[in-house]
Motif scaffolding. Sequence first.
Motif, PDB file in Angstrom:
ATOM      1  N   ASP A   9       0.851  -1.196   0.000  1.00 31.14           N
ATOM      2  CA  ASP A   9       0.000   0.000   0.000  1.00 31.14           C
ATOM      3  C   ASP A   9       0.881   1.239   0.000  1.00 31.14           C
ATOM      4  O   ASP A   9       1.574   1.518   0.981  1.00 31.14           O
ATOM      5  CB  ASP A   9      -0.902  -0.045   1.237  1.00 31.14           C
ATOM      6  CG  ASP A   9      -1.788   1.175   1.381  1.00 31.14           C
ATOM      7  OD1 ASP A   9      -1.848   1.997   0.442  1.00 31.14           O
ATOM      8  OD2 ASP A   9      -2.436   1.309   2.446  1.00 31.14           O
ATOM      9  N   VAL A  10       0.857   2.008  -1.098  1.00 31.59           N
ATOM     10  CA  VAL A  10       1.705   3.200  -1.188  1.00 31.59           C
ATOM     11  C   VAL A  10       0.982   4.471  -0.749  1.00 31.59           C
ATOM     12  O   VAL A  10       1.572   5.557  -0.787  1.00 31.59           O
ATOM     13  CB  VAL A  10       2.259   3.385  -2.624  1.00 31.59           C
ATOM     14  CG1 VAL A  10       3.030   2.154  -3.076  1.00 31.59           C
ATOM     15  CG2 VAL A  10       1.159   3.734  -3.614  1.00 31.59           C
ATOM     16  N   GLN A  54       0.918  -6.419   3.091  1.00 27.09           N
ATOM     17  CA  GLN A  54       2.147  -6.807   3.772  1.00 27.09           C
ATOM     18  C   GLN A  54       2.903  -5.585   4.287  1.00 27.09           C
ATOM     19  O   GLN A  54       3.354  -5.555   5.432  1.00 27.09           O
ATOM     20  CB  GLN A  54       3.055  -7.589   2.823  1.00 27.09           C
ATOM     21  CG  GLN A  54       4.436  -7.903   3.412  1.00 27.09           C
ATOM     22  CD  GLN A  54       5.305  -8.679   2.459  1.00 27.09           C
ATOM     23  OE1 GLN A  54       5.132  -9.881   2.285  1.00 27.09           O
ATOM     24  NE2 GLN A  54       6.237  -7.999   1.804  1.00 27.09           N
ATOM     25  N   THR A  55       3.063  -4.584   3.420  1.00 24.76           N
ATOM     26  CA  THR A  55       3.837  -3.389   3.763  1.00 24.76           C
ATOM     27  C   THR A  55       3.087  -2.159   3.297  1.00 24.76           C
ATOM     28  O   THR A  55       2.488  -2.148   2.216  1.00 24.76           O
ATOM     29  CB  THR A  55       5.224  -3.417   3.085  1.00 24.76           C
ATOM     30  OG1 THR A  55       5.880  -4.641   3.397  1.00 24.76           O
ATOM     31  CG2 THR A  55       6.082  -2.237   3.539  1.00 24.76           C
ATOM     32  N   PRO A  89       9.449  -4.264  11.601  1.00 23.12           N
ATOM     33  CA  PRO A  89      10.241  -4.540  10.398  1.00 23.12           C
ATOM     34  C   PRO A  89       9.389  -5.157   9.284  1.00 23.12           C
ATOM     35  O   PRO A  89       8.604  -6.080   9.516  1.00 23.12           O
ATOM     36  CB  PRO A  89      11.295  -5.538  10.885  1.00 23.12           C
ATOM     37  CG  PRO A  89      11.342  -5.384  12.358  1.00 23.12           C
ATOM     38  CD  PRO A  89       9.974  -4.960  12.791  1.00 23.12           C
ATOM     39  N   GLY A  90       9.553  -4.613   8.112  1.00 20.80           N
ATOM     40  CA  GLY A  90       8.865  -5.147   6.951  1.00 20.80           C
ATOM     41  C   GLY A  90       7.429  -4.706   6.790  1.00 20.80           C
ATOM     42  O   GLY A  90       6.805  -4.975   5.757  1.00 20.80           O
ATOM     43  N   ARG A  91       6.874  -4.019   7.785  1.00 22.09           N
ATOM     44  CA  ARG A  91       5.475  -3.598   7.700  1.00 22.09           C
ATOM     45  C   ARG A  91       5.315  -2.155   7.216  1.00 22.09           C
ATOM     46  O   ARG A  91       4.296  -1.825   6.627  1.00 22.09           O
ATOM     47  CB  ARG A  91       4.766  -3.743   9.060  1.00 22.09           C
ATOM     48  CG  ARG A  91       4.751  -5.131   9.675  1.00 22.09           C
ATOM     49  CD  ARG A  91       4.255  -6.234   8.744  1.00 22.09           C
ATOM     50  NE  ARG A  91       2.954  -6.025   8.141  1.00 22.09           N
ATOM     51  CZ  ARG A  91       1.781  -6.357   8.690  1.00 22.09           C
ATOM     52  NH1 ARG A  91       1.745  -6.888   9.895  1.00 22.09           N
ATOM     53  NH2 ARG A  91       0.653  -6.174   8.023  1.00 22.09           N
ATOM     54  N   MET A 307      -0.432  -4.812  -7.571  1.00 21.66           N
ATOM     55  CA  MET A 307      -0.515  -5.050  -6.134  1.00 21.66           C
ATOM     56  C   MET A 307       0.835  -4.996  -5.424  1.00 21.66           C
ATOM     57  O   MET A 307       0.912  -4.559  -4.276  1.00 21.66           O
ATOM     58  CB  MET A 307      -1.174  -6.404  -5.864  1.00 21.66           C
ATOM     59  CG  MET A 307      -2.660  -6.438  -6.167  1.00 21.66           C
ATOM     60  SD  MET A 307      -3.572  -5.214  -5.186  1.00 21.66           S
ATOM     61  CE  MET A 307      -5.264  -5.780  -5.408  1.00 21.66           C
ATOM     62  N   HIS A 308       1.919  -5.419  -6.107  1.00 22.36           N
ATOM     63  CA  HIS A 308       3.195  -5.427  -5.385  1.00 22.36           C
ATOM     64  C   HIS A 308       4.443  -5.350  -6.246  1.00 22.36           C
ATOM     65  O   HIS A 308       5.428  -4.732  -5.849  1.00 22.36           O
ATOM     66  CB  HIS A 308       3.296  -6.666  -4.483  1.00 22.36           C
ATOM     67  CG  HIS A 308       3.229  -7.976  -5.200  1.00 22.36           C
ATOM     68  ND1 HIS A 308       4.348  -8.634  -5.657  1.00 22.36           N
ATOM     69  CD2 HIS A 308       2.176  -8.751  -5.544  1.00 22.36           C
ATOM     70  CE1 HIS A 308       3.993  -9.771  -6.240  1.00 22.36           C
ATOM     71  NE2 HIS A 308       2.684  -9.860  -6.193  1.00 22.36           N
TER      72      HIS A 308
END
Length: 335
Positions: A9-10, A54-55, A89-91, A307-308
């Motif tokens: 999600d940007v 995820q992030t 981390p990573g989120r 999506m990613h």
Amino acid sequence: MSPQNIRIDVHHHVFLDAEKKAKKSLEIGFRTPEENLPWTPQKSLAAMDRLGVQTTILSPPPVSSSAAEHREEVRKQNIYSSQLCATYPGRFGFFAYLPFLDDVQGTLEEIAFSFDVLGADGVALISSYGNGSSAKYVADDLYDPIWEELDRRHAVVFLHGAQTPSSTPYPHPWLGVPISEVPNETYKAAAHLVVSGKKRRFHNVNIILTHLGGSTPFLAPRVAALSHYMGCPLTPDEIIEDFKSFYFETALSAHETTLTAMATFVPSDRLLFGTDFPAVSIKTVEWYTQNLENHFAGRPLDLANTMHENALRLFPNLGKSKDVSESGQQINDGP
């Protein structure tokens, strides 16, 4: 969640001052969901888990400050965002908050600190800075040193339409500034960058337009012919080419109609997934996300790009922001 279904999600905001946010929303004819205020990282994480994200890349709300906006507030928010990245981390990743752009030196200093010390993933800009006749759009010549630095760094810019009221009242309580004006502010900033030649001049900057660019895809042909007629030295085809060089994120915009139009404008490697949480409810995000998945049904590569995959290519260091103490000293590196 399987790797092919990962979502990045940007477009995800940080609302540090719930009272200020609620007051601002009322002024512009919008209502932030009560369940999302006061905002906490845990609310974002719960929403991300429910939405399969995820992030997420955090950004400040698109509110124009004034010349009195002090650098300290901006610095504190950027340090806070960086610390969230290290804590989870990573989120999380983050777009750096910048001072009022007329403070060019302060802005350049914050860009350097955000990238070199905090490890920001990019910077967040709004379409214009200031109020009324004194407002300046982001391609104003005063801001050229800022664009030169971002170009030198090959930076990513998250460009959001400002919550600027029209000279006339918004037409109905259900059609406030975020619904009726913000998409056009995004278009005006994008068009200003294009016709001024700044998009072409600072071509190393990757600019993400929020909400599928607002009205940009639909007004780009109008700009191409009429701005050229009015004196823009770029040809109509060059103007269209430069409009196509933006990235476009999907928050509050994904629908069969808009996505079909986008497919004729840019390839799927220019699309990014966004939610606009916590400005809207999880239910609202789910509706747009289902529209997106329905549109790409049977086209798993295009869906994965949106999506990613496109985000991973654009942000190779996502999740690696650095954590610093409140004094500004680096205390450890993120994973």
